[in-house]
Write a protein that holds these residues in place. Structure first.
Motif, PDB file in Angstrom:
ATOM      1  N   GLY A 225      10.364  -3.582   4.040  1.00  0.00           N
ATOM      2  CA  GLY A 225      10.939  -3.316   2.726  1.00  0.00           C
ATOM      3  C   GLY A 225      12.303  -3.954   2.584  1.00  0.00           C
ATOM      4  O   GLY A 225      12.509  -5.115   2.942  1.00  0.00           O
ATOM      5  N   ASP A 229      13.871  -7.689   3.744  1.00  0.00           N
ATOM      6  CA  ASP A 229      14.330  -8.640   2.723  1.00  0.00           C
ATOM      7  C   ASP A 229      15.795  -9.025   2.921  1.00  0.00           C
ATOM      8  O   ASP A 229      16.167 -10.185   2.761  1.00  0.00           O
ATOM      9  CB  ASP A 229      14.129  -8.060   1.317  1.00  0.00           C
ATOM     10  CG  ASP A 229      12.725  -8.370   0.775  1.00  0.00           C
ATOM     11  OD1 ASP A 229      12.171  -9.424   1.135  1.00  0.00           O
ATOM     12  OD2 ASP A 229      12.214  -7.558  -0.003  1.00  0.00           O
ATOM     13  N   ALA A 248       9.151   1.992   6.822  1.00  0.00           N
ATOM     14  CA  ALA A 248       9.466   2.267   5.418  1.00  0.00           C
ATOM     15  C   ALA A 248       8.205   2.490   4.602  1.00  0.00           C
ATOM     16  O   ALA A 248       8.240   3.127   3.551  1.00  0.00           O
ATOM     17  CB  ALA A 248      10.275   1.117   4.811  1.00  0.00           C
ATOM     18  N   GLY A 249       7.079   1.979   5.076  1.00  0.00           N
ATOM     19  CA  GLY A 249       5.845   2.100   4.320  1.00  0.00           C
ATOM     20  C   GLY A 249       4.870   3.116   4.866  1.00  0.00           C
ATOM     21  O   GLY A 249       3.785   3.295   4.316  1.00  0.00           O
ATOM     22  N   VAL A 255       5.720  -1.853   0.639  1.00  0.00           N
ATOM     23  CA  VAL A 255       6.728  -2.583   1.408  1.00  0.00           C
ATOM     24  C   VAL A 255       6.507  -4.089   1.238  1.00  0.00           C
ATOM     25  O   VAL A 255       6.233  -4.794   2.191  1.00  0.00           O
ATOM     26  CB  VAL A 255       6.713  -2.203   2.907  1.00  0.00           C
ATOM     27  CG1 VAL A 255       7.425  -0.888   3.135  1.00  0.00           C
ATOM     28  CG2 VAL A 255       5.286  -2.125   3.448  1.00  0.00           C
TER      29      VAL A 255
ATOM     30  N   ASN B 258       2.856  -8.920  -1.538  1.00  0.00           N
ATOM     31  CA  ASN B 258       2.653  -7.479  -1.696  1.00  0.00           C
ATOM     32  C   ASN B 258       1.833  -6.896  -0.562  1.00  0.00           C
ATOM     33  O   ASN B 258       1.951  -5.726  -0.239  1.00  0.00           O
ATOM     34  CB  ASN B 258       1.989  -7.195  -3.041  1.00  0.00           C
ATOM     35  CG  ASN B 258       2.950  -7.424  -4.189  1.00  0.00           C
ATOM     36  OD1 ASN B 258       4.085  -6.936  -4.163  1.00  0.00           O
ATOM     37  ND2 ASN B 258       2.538  -8.186  -5.177  1.00  0.00           N
ATOM     38  N   ARG B 261       2.027  -5.348   4.477  1.00  0.00           N
ATOM     39  CA  ARG B 261       1.556  -4.373   5.451  1.00  0.00           C
ATOM     40  C   ARG B 261       0.461  -4.966   6.363  1.00  0.00           C
ATOM     41  O   ARG B 261       0.372  -4.624   7.537  1.00  0.00           O
ATOM     42  CB  ARG B 261       0.985  -3.184   4.666  1.00  0.00           C
ATOM     43  CG  ARG B 261       0.800  -1.916   5.414  1.00  0.00           C
ATOM     44  CD  ARG B 261       0.179  -0.884   4.468  1.00  0.00           C
ATOM     45  NE  ARG B 261       1.027  -0.594   3.325  1.00  0.00           N
ATOM     46  CZ  ARG B 261       1.849   0.457   3.265  1.00  0.00           C
ATOM     47  NH1 ARG B 261       1.923   1.288   4.284  1.00  0.00           N
ATOM     48  NH2 ARG B 261       2.585   0.676   2.200  1.00  0.00           N
TER      49      ARG B 261
END
Lengths: 332, 332
Positions: A225, A229, A248-249, A255, B258, B261
């Motif tokens: 996330g 970045d 984070a996901g 994420v 996106n 993951r």
């Protein structure tokens, strides 16, 4: 010997955040050993973020944890009975016996431990799976060289703390990312990182830019996330990213990599990995990590809760970053 | 000999989409040659997506194109005058002389061409930089093996068409992604891909799933955004992604990943690359590509416009996918 022991099973799969309802504490009979089996009393249970993935039915890198079965997990403990010629009562061992006070093994995946210079629980941390994840990411993916700048997220955690210290030992400038001032202080003062950014302070990008005046050559990523970045935004050409976790996901949040454009512009390489798929590296890695821990050149910190019943709450805390260092449950 | 020639310079930097105003056509004097220089008349100018990045002042992998200077670009042509002992009038050459009818070179980066079995403009396509990008991505990053499934985006383009054909030649199942039925027909019937998905049909994910029953082992990515996410969604464990371009984002649109993951879940490796940084591979790659083109085992298609003045419009079309195959400007 006790006739029963306690274990925790997966009672239901989480929808989003993990809750206490997802677990169930049970008493089960101590089984009679068959030929070729050993009975182990677990002294410490390891809690690790990867367990969150196993709790879901969704496709992950490993098969899902079965409902009503003992939660998966790494353990260290002692052989208390053996019908296996390689193992004797009193042997200290590391295995994957799960969230349970005891367990039976046929010896597969069991590792004999020498605790003369390394404390038993360290074999679940810096000299175990988390340490190996750090070792593999740094040596095989990031291939960080002296003078390069390395960013490590979740820097005070079991994996990140080792990754950063290994990078420091080889002469890199190491910048951590962690949550809160206390963790950041620890990362710099106790672990010897050159700097540590508190992502909770709300200036992640600017602070990371300040701390990486020569850009970033390699990233050890545990979070994903916004953390990833921000680190990508600082990359130099040909930087390498070892993707070890995306905590984070893990609660279901998206994420995305919003800075994907930089993968091309800076000719980056990102590699996701699972350390248990690289067992060929373990003997060398554990030998090196063991020596560094025994000599005090790698230090670590543990969050220890007492008793098996404390595991669910401790695990939920781990997923929210409430732990500080390697999260363990002391069983005995 | 003409006393002047025409060139196109960068007049202003685009804000978002490129417009005709960003370019200016000029007449300039043919310079007198100094010792060690050659004068080249360009026959074909290559238009390539990477030029869009150079037009911006923003940080990219190469220095920005200067304002009021000749637009950068690959060319093939003929030596018309020489004061360099390695080059003779009549030599056919490939160079980076830019958007111009003529140019002067000191020989650096100039390549002598043998057009006995390969047409001159092919050295700007399948036997040039685009072909080499395909060769490098496939051989050095994707390392695709017989029986694996490979996805190639912008499959009818200069790079994608070669990447897919190379993968077919080594026994991969190859699925293209292209815009429109006509391009997809060409990709399957003329280039021999096993399938091609029309992303404009609006069912990208479902169509790609149908076309990749065994999942995806390697991706050659030229587009990014939804194309890449759809391909990632189909990846098998340990799939490799060669990131050659992100044309979906060249107009300023965000191109997040996106499905980040999946990088972890499927232990993927994504590597961005710029083919001009791997010149050590060019001799081998061009030898192989030249033989395959000469033998007709790699085919290609060109979109050719006539006259230097047509270059800006053709370039804007390229960025919007209006070209069909390698985009060239015929100058003579």
């Amino acid at each position: 010997m006790a006739e029963t022991y306690q274990r925790i099973v997966l009672a239901s799969r989480p929808r989003g955040a993990v809750t206490a309802d997802n677990f169930r504490l049970e008493s089960v009979p101590v089984p009679a050993l068959e030929e070729g089996q050993v009975l182990i009393r677990n002294h410490y249970l390891s809690l690790d973020p990867y367990m969150r993935g196993r709790m879901s039915a969704a496709k992950s890198y490993a098969s899902s944890q079965q409902l009503d079965a003992t939660m998966i997990g790494g353990t260290v403990g002692e052989v208390v009975a053996s019908r296996h010629r390689s193992w004797q009562p009193g042997d200290q061992v590391n295995g994957m016996l799960g969230w349970a006070e005891m367990g039976v093994s046929d010896g597969a995946g069991l590792r004999k431990l020498d605790t003369a210079r390394i404390p038993l629980p360290a074999f679940l941390g810096a000299v175990g799976m988390p340490g190996m994840a750090a070792w593999y990411g740094l040596n095989r993916i990031m291939q960080a060289r002296a003078g390069e700048t390395v960013v490590v997220s979740a820097a005070s955690g079991a994996v990140g703390s080792v990754a950063g210290q290994l990078a420091r030992l080889r002469g890199c400038r190491v910048v951590g990312i962690a949550g809160g001032e206390e963790k950041c202080d620890y990362v710099v003062k106790a672990l010897g990182f050159d700097a540590c950014i508190d992502y909770k302070a709300g200036r992640l990008e600017a602070d990371l830019a300040d701390a990486t005046p020569d850009g970033v050559d390699a990233i050890f990523e545990n979070v994903g996330g916004a953390c990833l970045d921000a680190a990508l935004a600082r990359t130099n050409a040909f930087a390498r990213v070892a993707l070890c976790g995306l905590i984070a996901g893990y609660g279901g949040a998206a994420v995305p990599i919003n800075n994907a454009r930089l993968l091309l512009i800076n000719r980056l390489t990102i590699s996701g990995f699972i350390i248990t798929e690289h067992m060929d590296c373990w003997p060398q890695g554990l030998r090196e990590l063991g020596a560094l821990v025994a000599d005090g050149r790698i230090t670590y910190r543990e969050s220890v809760t007492e008793g098996l019943a404390s595991a669910p709450e401790a695990f939920m805390g781990l997923l929210q970053g409430r732990n500080f260092g390697k999260q363990l449950v002391k069983l005995i």
